[in-house]
Design a protein around this motif. Structure first.
Motif, mmCIF file in Angstrom:
data_model
loop_
_atom_site.group_PDB
_atom_site.id
_atom_site.type_symbol
_atom_site.label_atom_id
_atom_site.label_comp_id
_atom_site.label_asym_id
_atom_site.label_seq_id
_atom_site.Cartn_x
_atom_site.Cartn_y
_atom_site.Cartn_z
ATOM 1 N N ARG A 165 -0.681 57.445 1.668
ATOM 2 C CA ARG A 165 -0.258 56.096 2.025
ATOM 3 C C ARG A 165 -1.127 55.583 3.167
ATOM 4 N N TYR A 166 -1.290 54.271 3.199
ATOM 5 C CA TYR A 166 -1.980 53.644 4.313
ATOM 6 C C TYR A 166 -1.101 53.706 5.562
ATOM 7 N N GLN A 175 1.789 47.971 -2.754
ATOM 8 C CA GLN A 175 3.222 48.191 -2.654
ATOM 9 C C GLN A 175 3.510 49.563 -2.055
ATOM 10 N N ARG A 176 4.481 49.576 -1.156
ATOM 11 C CA ARG A 176 4.927 50.797 -0.469
ATOM 12 C C ARG A 176 3.767 51.514 0.221
ATOM 13 N N ASP A 177 2.737 50.773 0.579
ATOM 14 C CA ASP A 177 1.564 51.305 1.298
ATOM 15 C C ASP A 177 0.838 52.405 0.521
ATOM 16 N N ILE A 178 0.937 52.364 -0.794
ATOM 17 C CA ILE A 178 0.355 53.427 -1.614
ATOM 18 C C ILE A 178 -1.161 53.290 -1.681
ATOM 19 N N ALA A 179 -1.848 54.372 -1.304
ATOM 20 C CA ALA A 179 -3.310 54.422 -1.350
ATOM 21 C C ALA A 179 -3.827 55.340 -2.450
ATOM 22 N N ALA A 180 -2.988 56.287 -2.889
ATOM 23 C CA ALA A 180 -3.419 57.252 -3.900
ATOM 24 C C ALA A 180 -2.195 57.819 -4.601
ATOM 25 N N ILE A 181 -2.340 58.084 -5.904
ATOM 26 C CA ILE A 181 -1.256 58.681 -6.694
ATOM 27 C C ILE A 181 -1.827 59.754 -7.607
ATOM 28 N N THR A 182 -0.920 60.527 -8.194
ATOM 29 C CA THR A 182 -1.308 61.559 -9.155
ATOM 30 C C THR A 182 -0.451 61.456 -10.402
ATOM 31 N N ASN A 183 -0.919 62.066 -11.465
ATOM 32 C CA ASN A 183 -0.091 62.167 -12.664
ATOM 33 C C ASN A 183 0.910 63.298 -12.484
#
Length: 234
Positions: A165-166, A175-183
């Motif tokens: 998250r940022y 949204q929700r300060d999301i900078a990176a996600i995974t499967n």
């Protein structure tokens, strides 16, 4: 370990990504967008840039490149794939990751060093970090605002799939300060900031980006040794 780095028309950071792989201790293998053969690589990086000139929308055409057809199938079979910036956009267009990256809320291109807080550390690309660790790497995007419906956002939170998250300011309104996600399997990660630009003291604001690439090598070594499964460390 051999990590492929794809070059699309308009890629800007493929050379930087390949250099980061080498600095981490891996062998960088250059892959061409028009070649469906990924030459037996152990992992793949989709780099930043403006693939196909961002025609239609970012990543929309690259998703149908011959190399991507092979990568999509391989990723679904467990191949570690990291999408950086435009690569993240391509992963969303390919439905390997949920959500979408849209125009920055302030409608300006943002280029600065950015603080992130690491969340998920059980992925192929983040297993050398500690949960809650704060890192500093560059961000540079005009369409980096991560959006998804509330159900998807809640699911990412509940399943621990928000990789970073940022902090100290959100550069694009994600949204929700999301900078990176995974499967769900942990082998595919998309990140909007650029870890490949933070691997050397001479040019980066830190060495914090190197952990993404050493994590991949650690993951692959563990898979080869039978110690890791499903992208998670044991």
């Amino acid at each position: 370990m051999r990590i492929g780095v794809v070059t699309f028309p308009g890629s800007l950071d493929d050379g930087d990504a390949a250099r980061a792989v080498r600095i981490a201790g891996g062998e960088a293998v250059r892959l061409w967008h028009g070649d469906a053969d990924i030459h037996g690589v152990d992992a793949v990086v989709l780099p930043g840039g403006f693939s196909y000139g961002d025609a239609l929308r970012c990543g929309a055409i690259a998703r149908f490149a011959p190399v991507m057809e092979t990568i999509i199938d391989a990723a679904r079979g467990g191949l570690p794939v990291l999408g950086i910036c435009n690569g993240f956009q391509i992963l969303c267009e390919a439905h390997l990751l949920p959500g979408a990256l849209t125009r920055n809320q302030h409608l300006h291109f943002r280029n600065r060093d950015q603080h992130l807080r690491i969340g998920a550390t059980n992925t192929a690309w983040t297993n050398t970090f500690t949960e809650g660790e704060e890192i500093l790497i560059p961000v540079k995007n005009g369409e980096g605002c991560f959006v998804a419906d509330t159900h998807t956002l809640d699911e990412l939170e509940a399943e621990g799939r928000v990789v970073a998250r940022y902090t100290r300011g959100n550069p694009n309104g994600s949204q929700r300060d999301i900078a990176a996600i995974t499967n769900a399997a942990g082998n595919v990660v998309g990140i909007m900031p650029h870890p490949e630009h933070a691997v050397e003291a001479l040019t980066g604001p830190s060495l914090d980006g190197l952990g993404f690439f050493t994590s991949a090598l650690r993951h692959l070594a563990g898979v080869a040794g039978g110690q890791l499964t499903g992208g998670a460390t044991r």
